[in-house]
Motif scaffolding. Structure first.
Motif, PDB file in Angstrom:
ATOM      1  N   ALA B 502       0.827  -1.209   0.000  1.00 45.05           N
ATOM      2  CA  ALA B 502       0.000   0.000   0.000  1.00 45.05           C
ATOM      3  C   ALA B 502       0.864   1.262   0.000  1.00 45.05           C
ATOM      4  N   GLY B 503       2.165   1.098   0.126  1.00 49.30           N
ATOM      5  CA  GLY B 503       3.060   2.253   0.034  1.00 49.30           C
ATOM      6  C   GLY B 503       3.469   2.849   1.368  1.00 49.30           C
ATOM      7  N   PHE B 514      -0.756  11.538   6.614  1.00 45.65           N
ATOM      8  CA  PHE B 514      -1.002  11.116   5.237  1.00 45.65           C
ATOM      9  C   PHE B 514      -2.355  10.422   5.099  1.00 45.65           C
ATOM     10  N   VAL B 515      -3.124  10.856   4.082  1.00 44.34           N
ATOM     11  CA  VAL B 515      -4.405  10.182   3.830  1.00 44.34           C
ATOM     12  C   VAL B 515      -4.176   8.713   3.517  1.00 44.34           C
ATOM     13  N   ASN B 516      -3.176   8.455   2.685  1.00 44.10           N
ATOM     14  CA  ASN B 516      -3.016   7.103   2.170  1.00 44.10           C
ATOM     15  C   ASN B 516      -2.385   6.148   3.168  1.00 44.10           C
ATOM     16  N   PHE B 517      -1.690   6.673   4.136  1.00 43.84           N
ATOM     17  CA  PHE B 517      -0.995   5.781   5.070  1.00 43.84           C
ATOM     18  C   PHE B 517      -1.776   5.579   6.361  1.00 43.84           C
ATOM     19  N   GLN B 519      -4.853   4.509   6.811  1.00 44.06           N
ATOM     20  CA  GLN B 519      -6.064   3.692   6.665  1.00 44.06           C
ATOM     21  C   GLN B 519      -5.942   2.335   7.339  1.00 44.06           C
TER      22      GLN B 519
END
Ligand code: HEM
Ligand SMILES: [Cu+2]
Ligand SMILES: [Cu+2]
Lengths: 499, 615
Positions: B502-503, B514-517, B519
């Motif tokens: 997922a990065g 971070f939005v992406n991290f 979750q």
């Protein structure tokens, strides 16, 4: 109190486990001469291993499926760069081979451990060597590795290739520091100006840009990394203090930022932020509220953004080095780009940090010249006499003195040219001041300033009889003297054209 | 089906009749192995005592390192939890806010991550594993009375002890220990103004590791010399147990790579203390430009990983040797592909020097170099795969005694498969662009190196405990330890692959920005909870270990597993010198199980008239 209870419960639990183990070991010891008992013991462990393997596989595949919508390259996540799919496909090929080996080898391991556990009368095989088998499992992995290596090397060289001379690309400077990223665009000339760490001044010249390099004069900074879809980007990557690393997960880009050694990353975005959001919006995972505690909050896909993160430990703020990355259509990008103001012009020009503060830059000269000529010609052709006057906007003096500032000569040179171009006109040079100080002084000062202009023009070869000087002091304000900006507007030289 | 004889060999008879007389008795009361309390338990030159010293020091560090990991996992799994209750232990490392809620300060978060990594890699899995078992097993398994130089051997441990003391001291500095990651990349590690731990903490870290390297070199020199010179009669290289082979190659790797690390460290010290510019250039920090120009941080990375990659094999090879030995003995079956095993150990050892820059694909080094490192990195997977297939085939048609050491050996192979395979992703540079410095790497190396090496170590401890202490460990506790550990380890490290894909970058104090991290709260909580489960299992192990040393069931037979190797021919509690009388003479390789109808044939048993030692 709860902590105490929890600790006691924990210690109690450990105690019970230990106690049971001791009792069980006594039991085992009592039956140590019973071979069937041992067989039973091994059977229990063997079944345990089998159950473990089954659960392991189930959980592996189950959890991979469960999380697939978050995995980059899977579910709604498609790489947002041109080279991205290449990396993803290499990942998938590797996943295929390793997945196969993982399943087969793990299954064989646990199955053999179960199947060949000790039972009474079992005789182990003597089979300890087989050239054929060993060749097979040396050569087959070697062949698979060959495929992976070849594909990997080909992709790698493609992905890491620098831009070529004749290519169109957009260059952006990304400079890491504790703990933020500076994002610098090249401005209209398309070129990033030179920099040197010794020139850095916090708050004034964050990157140490060398202002004598003209390429710096139109560079501008942005708070977000804005990128045009479909255009090749070359990130020029720098670090000011320690190592950082530019990581753009959705674009499959990562490159360290190294103090003293510029690095780069080249990629082409293929999806705008909006397009990416729309893909995400199709999955349940991203339709959930962004804030799990607030069902009313925006869905996850809506708050999604591409992000730039730091991927090399750089100190205590490492996890806060975020910038939003926004990919937009090229037209939108061009519009945004053309609206950005140069950092140099806005913040450095004519300040003490400007090496050219006593000099005009060629484009400023031509700008001022055309401004002057327009106004001059308008005044020249005006019908009413009152309108035949123009203000010298860039002729300035030191406070309280009649000494021309160095930059005044540019506009005065325009005046010289205009007088030479129109040999039959004459000028009245009028000095004005604000109302600070006493009237007599102001009167004298305004005249002296007009005289300074007169002297300059004469020194440039204008016949003295074409010029006349007047000092008006503070008698003819054109703005209110109550504010500094008004007073500044009132301190001026005006030329009246006399035909 | 042939019936197998459960033989009991009369060891003493064999030794007396077949043994090799090195006139040991005549020296016994001389200087060489003089014993007083201090020289028996503290400044001992007996390789067996030194092994135990390594083991126990390593275990102490393992608990410190594991304790730190629990605390920083709490930060990652439950960042809002009130940690004020940790103040009595951690003091100023816990910040208390105005509402009395305690949280871990980022400085100490990074300090704990760094010390965790450093001590586990170097002090636990290098000293605690290779130091323990090389010392314990090499002389006993090759039929030697001790190391070539018992004195240097003792010195080796005490340098390790000194390194430990210095590292421990650094934990009590006001500014905390070093906090810039176990790889200690400059400029972060070179500049005291870059972070709190880069001041005195870093000096102590460097001094500690330099002493540690001295210890490794002294130890390694001894292991190599001993294996080459002190093998008993008949113990040819092709009759060495795989344990000894792996310790031997490990020592060679260490001898060739650790000095490079020291060179790297010395340059770093010079940059730090004398203002040289080996690694530093163009730096503006804390409001001012520094004078350094011309240095390269990449140089450090090359020097570090020139050791760093071989180091991971220094860690795993001894575990591999132990597992081979344990598997063969408990499966009652010759190890499959003995020679292939030896050749792959050598191949891995050799190749491990040619892959270091796979840690640096995106470091800024010339991308052209990556071509070679992709090639060699993926080649190293071949001997690794060969070993795995050989272990699996060793189980095939075995007669497997699922004892505790055997369970751990099987666990080792499982982890080595799971973690080794992800190496193929990371070794392929294009994929590594994405995966580098994400949780995928954390998953990879913890599974393949961290957990696998621990499983090898546990297999070794459970297997040789009777030889080390003359007593048994509690079996039931051992099994509980195994099951809790294998489940917890997979539950902790497997999900990290997903974070990585997922990065999510590693070494983040928090994912909130971070939005992406951000979750993955549930995932992070599961990981943290299982970290506690795993730690609990290790508490049970520690209890079992120390309790059994004093109160475990006494070993009554000299060779309880009916193993073939020479250590089991020595008395249960061998004195200094290992064999009271003659030394055993070797007639065969160590894996003659179920041969010609006999359950096992120790190496000191001569060949039958019609028997040949072929393998
Ligand atoms: C099939 C064999 C293997 C391959 C191809 C492989 C490949 C790699 C690569 C390319 C990396 C760098 C990843 C990155 O930082 O981006 C890496 C990291 C690492 N590997 Fe492996 N590996 C293999 C086996 C092993 C083994 C057997 C061990 C140890 C026993 C090990 C321990 C490590 C460690 C400790 C790191 C992380 C170092 C750090 O950044 O802190 N690897 N591996
Ligand atoms: Cu950073
Ligand atoms: Cu490596």
């Amino acid at each position: 109190m709860t902590a105490l209870v929890a600790t006691i419960a924990y210690v109690l639990l450990l105690g019970i486990i230990i106690l049971i183990s001791f009792i069980n070991d006594v039991h085992i010891d009592m039956r140590r001469d019973d071979p069937d008992f041992r067989v039973k013991q091994y059977r229990r462990s063997a079944v345990g291993l089998l159950v473990f393997a089954a659960l392991f596989f189930a959980l592996t595949f189950g959890s991979a499926y469960w999380y697939k919508d978050f995995m980059l390259g899977y579910g709604p996540h498609k790489a947002a760069s041109e080279h991205g799919p290449e990396i993803d496909s290499l990942f998938n090929i590797t996943l295929f081979f390793t997945g196969l080996v993982f399943v087969l080898a793990t299954a064989a391991l646990f199955w053999f451990a179960f199947k060949y556990r000790h039972v009474r009368g079992r005789v182990a095989s003597q089979f300890a060597h087989s050239t054929k088998l060993e060749m097979i499992w040396t050569v087959v992995p070697a062949l698979v590795m060959t495929i992976l290596v070849v594909k990997g090397i080909v992709s790698w060289n493609k992905i890491t290739a620098d831009v070529s001379e004749d290519e169109e690309y957009l260059e952006i400077d990304i400079t890491g520091q504790q703990f933020l990223w500076n994002i610098r665009y090249p401005g209209k000339d398309g070129k990033l100006g030179a920099k040197d760490f010794r020139l850095i001044e916090p708050g004034i010249n964050e990157l140490g840009q060398d202002w004598t390099d003209e390429r710096n004069h139109d560079d501008f900074f942005a708070e977000e990394l804005i990128l045009p879809k479909g255009r090749k980007i070359k990130l020029r990557i720098y670090a000011k203090d320690v190592l950082h690393s530019v990581f753009l997960p959705h674009f499959r880009v990562k490159m360290d930022a190294v103090p003293g050694m510029p690095t780069y990353a080249v990629f082409t975005p293929t999806m705008t932020t909006e397009e990416y959001r729309r893909r995400l919006a199709k999955t349940k995972t991203y339709q959930r509220p962004a804030d799990p505690d607030d069902p009313e909050s925006d869905p996850l896909w809506k708050v999604f953004d591409f992000e730039l993160a730091c991927a090399e430990l750089c100190g205590i703020g490492h996890s806060s080095m975020r910038r939003v990355v926004k990919v937009v259509e090229p037209e939108e990008f061009d519009k945004w780009f053309s609206q950005q103001k140069s950092y140099y012009m806005e913040n450095i020009r004519f300040t003490e940090h400007d090496p050219y503060k006593d000099k005009l830059l060629p484009q400023e000269i031509s700008q001022r010249k055309s401004d002057f000529e327009t106004r001059f010609n308008r005044a020249l052709s005006a019908e009413e006499e009152a309108k035949r006057s123009i203000e010298l906007r860039h002729v300035e003096f030191k406070t309280g003195s009649a000494e021309l500032s160095p930059l005044s000569r540019y506009e005065l040179d325009f005046v010289v040219e205009a007088l030479k171009a129109h040999p039959n006109i004459r000028l009245e040079i009028a000095g004005h001041t604000d109302n600070v100080g006493n009237e007599e002084m102001n009167q004298k000062l305004s005249l002296a300033r007009a005289k300074a202009v007169y002297d300059y023009l004469v020194s440039k070869g204008i016949a003295p009889d074409r010029l006349k000087t007047v000092g008006y002091g503070a008698t003819q304000p054109k703005a209110s003297n109550a504010s500094e900006s008004g007073r500044s507007a009132n301190r001026r030289i005006e030329l009246k054209i006399i035909k | 089906m042939a019936k197998v004889q459960a033989l009991d060999y009369d060891v003493d008879k064999y030794l007396e009749e077949q043994g090799y007389d090195d006139h040991f008795h005549e020296h016994e009361h001389g200087d060489k192995y003089k014993v007083s309390f201090i020289s028996k338990y503290i400044f001992s030159t007996d390789h067996k005592t030194i092994a135990k010293q390594y083991l126990i020091t390593g275990m102490a560090w393992a608990f410190i390192g594991a304790f730190f990991s629990l605390i920083f996992r709490l930060q990652l799994g439950f960042p809002d939890m009130d940690l004020s209750w940790l103040r009595p232990i951690l003091g100023g490392w816990i910040n208390i806010n105005s509402e009395g809620v305690g949280s871990l300060s980022p400085d100490f978060y990074y300090a704990m991550v760094t010390i965790h990594g450093t001590v586990l890699v170097f002090f636990v899995l290098t000293a605690g594993l290779s130091g323990t078992f090389s010392n314990f097993l090499i002389p006993l398994q090759i039929g030697a009375r001790d190391m070539a130089s018992p004195f240097l051997n003792m010195l080796s441990y005490w340098f390790f002890f000194l390194a430990s003391v210095i590292m421990l001291l650094s934990l009590f500095l006001e500014s905390g220990p070093f906090a810039g990651g176990w790889v200690a990349y400059p400029p972060l590690s070179a500049l005291p103004q870059a972070m709190m731990g880069s001041g005195m903490g870093m000096n102590l870290w460097l001094f500690s590791l330099v002493f540690f390297v001295v210890s490794v070199l002294l130890g390694g020199l001894n292991y190599i010399t001993t294996v080459i010179n002190l093998r008993t009669k008949g113990m040819s290289f092709w009759r060495l147990p795989l344990t000894v082979w792996s310790f031997f190659v490990t020592a060679i790797i260490g001898l060739l790579s650790f000095p490079v690390l020291v060179a790297g460290f010395v340059l770093l010290l010079l940059d730090r203390l004398l203002g040289t510019s080996f690694y530093l250039s163009d730096i503006f920090i804390a409001g001012e430009p520094l004078h350094h120009v011309g240095g390269s941080p990449i140089l450090y990375q090359h020097l570090f990983w020139f050791l760093g990659h071989p180091e991971v094999y220094i860690i795993i090879l001894p575990a591999m040797g132990i597992v081979s030995e344990v598997m063969s003995t408990h499966a009652r079956r010759p190890i499959f592909g003995y020679k292939a095993m030896v050749y792959s150990i050598i191949a891995i050892g050799f190749l491990s020097f040619l892959v270091w820059a796979h840690h640096m694909f995106v470091s800024g080094m010339d991308p052209f170099l990556a071509n070679f490192f992709i090639l060699f990195t993926l080649i190293i997977a071949v001997p690794s795969a060969v070993k795995v297939f050989n272990w699996i085939t060793t189980l095939y048609k075995g007669n497997i005694h699922l004892t505790v050491p055997m369970l751990f050996a099987i666990g080792f192979v499982s982890f080595f498969i799971s973690g080794g395979l992800t190496g193929l992703f990371l070794g392929n540079a294009p994929i590594d662009i994405q995966m580098h410095d994400t949780y995928f790497v954390v998953a990879h190396f913890h599974i393949v190196m961290g957990v696998a090496a621990f499983f090898g170590m546990f297999a070794g401890i459970y297997h040789w405990f009777p030889k080390m202490f003359g007593r048994y460990m509690n079996q039931t506790l051992g099994k509980i330890h195994f099951w809790l550990t294998i489940v917890a380890a997979y539950m902790v490290f497997w999900p990290m692959h997903y974070l990585g894909v997922a990065g999510v970058p590693r070494r983040y104090y928090t994912f909130d920005s971070f939005v992406n991290f951000s979750q993955f709260d549930t995932l992070n909580q599961i990981i943290t909870i299982f970290a506690f489960v795993g730690f609990t299992a290790q508490l049970l192990f520690a209890f079992n270990f120390f309790y059994s040393i004093f109160y475990g069931k006494k070993v009554s037979e000299r060779n309880p597993y009916r193993a073939n190797t020479l250590e089991w021919s020595a008395p249960t509690n061998p004195g200094h010198g290992n064999w009271p009388g003659k030394l055993p003479v070797v007639h065969r390789w160590p894996y003659d199980f179920h041969k010609n109808g006999s359950d096992y044939r120790p190496q000191y048993v001569p060949l039958d008239p019609d028997e040949r030692d072929v393998h």
